[in-house]
Design an enzyme around this catalytic site. Structure first.
Site, mmCIF file in Angstrom:
data_model
loop_
_atom_site.group_PDB
_atom_site.id
_atom_site.type_symbol
_atom_site.label_atom_id
_atom_site.label_comp_id
_atom_site.label_asym_id
_atom_site.label_seq_id
_atom_site.Cartn_x
_atom_site.Cartn_y
_atom_site.Cartn_z
ATOM 1 C CB SER A 15 -0.105 1.546 3.159
ATOM 2 O OG SER A 15 0.159 1.957 1.841
ATOM 3 N NE ARG A 38 7.256 0.617 9.402
ATOM 4 C CZ ARG A 38 7.383 1.684 8.643
ATOM 5 N NH1 ARG A 38 7.697 1.541 7.355
ATOM 6 N NH2 ARG A 38 7.182 2.886 9.121
ATOM 7 C CG HIS A 41 3.986 -1.081 4.432
ATOM 8 N ND1 HIS A 41 5.207 -0.512 4.158
ATOM 9 C CD2 HIS A 41 3.059 -0.303 3.805
ATOM 10 C CE1 HIS A 41 5.041 0.565 3.408
ATOM 11 N NE2 HIS A 41 3.750 0.712 3.174
#
Length: 209
Positions: A15, A38, A41
């Protein structure tokens, strides 16, 4: 059996490898990279990085506040629940006043949403607090109105309300008119509780290393 990746460490590695390939990190300060990673993601949209806006002092102000045991004020329970408490090494309190017993009556009195009225139950001096908004634009609007009236601003703001009415406008206001308050936001309609909480989790994790 279906063919898919099962190893959680490999899932994370792949990822973040994809994010590194598809996101231009060069326009962000290195201290912001964990936040950007983050956020991307969390929503699965690499293009969201183009809409992230942060003041140059956001990461340092947020980190200093968290290390000083600042209270984390959230606009809804979903944000509070999405913050990974084990990352908060200083034992920061997480407070949501949306469901306070007096919030509905105050909302009716003020002629606004419960989310906005809940701000009135926050401390008058917000300088030892960080505010994390991931749902209601009216929370962000009301907070900024109070600051405009002279209330001490929070140490930092994560402003990521989501939706079609007021979300883009409240975040644009934060980004353009309140540069003196350390903050991070995502311009436009995109936002949400998981994204707002991911900022806290990203920086708290960095502080815990």
């Amino acid at each position: 059996m279906f063919d898919y990746v099962r190893d959680p460490d490999e899932i994370y590695r792949l990822s973040f490898e994809t994010i590194a390939k598809e996101v231009d990190f060069s326009r962000f300060e290195p201290t912001m990279w964990p936040v950007v990673r983050r956020l991307v993601h969390t929503c699965g949209l690499t293009e969201v990085a183009n809409s992230i806006r942060a003041t140059s002092d956001f990461v340092s102000a947020f980190s200093t506040a968290i290390n000083s045991k600042a209270t984390i004020l959230t606009d809804c329970e979903a944000v509070a629940a999405s913050i990974t408490k084990r990352f908060l090494n200083c034992g920061n309190k997480i407070v949501c006043t949306l469901n306070n017993s007096g919030t509905p009556d105050l909302a009716r009195k003020l002629g606004t949403t419960r989310s906005a009225a809940a701000v009135e139950f926050w401390p008058q001096d917000l300088s030892r607090c960080v505010v994390v908004i991931g749902n209601a634009p009216t929370t962000l609007f009301h907070l900024l109105e109070n600051v405009e009236k002279g209330q001490k601003p929070p140490a930092a703001i994560v402003g990521m309300p989501v939706g079609f009415v007021g979300a883009a406008e409240s975040k644009e206001l934060l980004a353009t008119r309140f540069q003196s308050i350390p903050h991070v936001t995502i311009l436009g309609r995109v936002g949400g509780s998981p994204m707002a909480a991911s900022v806290v989790n990203a920086l708290a994790l960095e502080l815990s290393k």
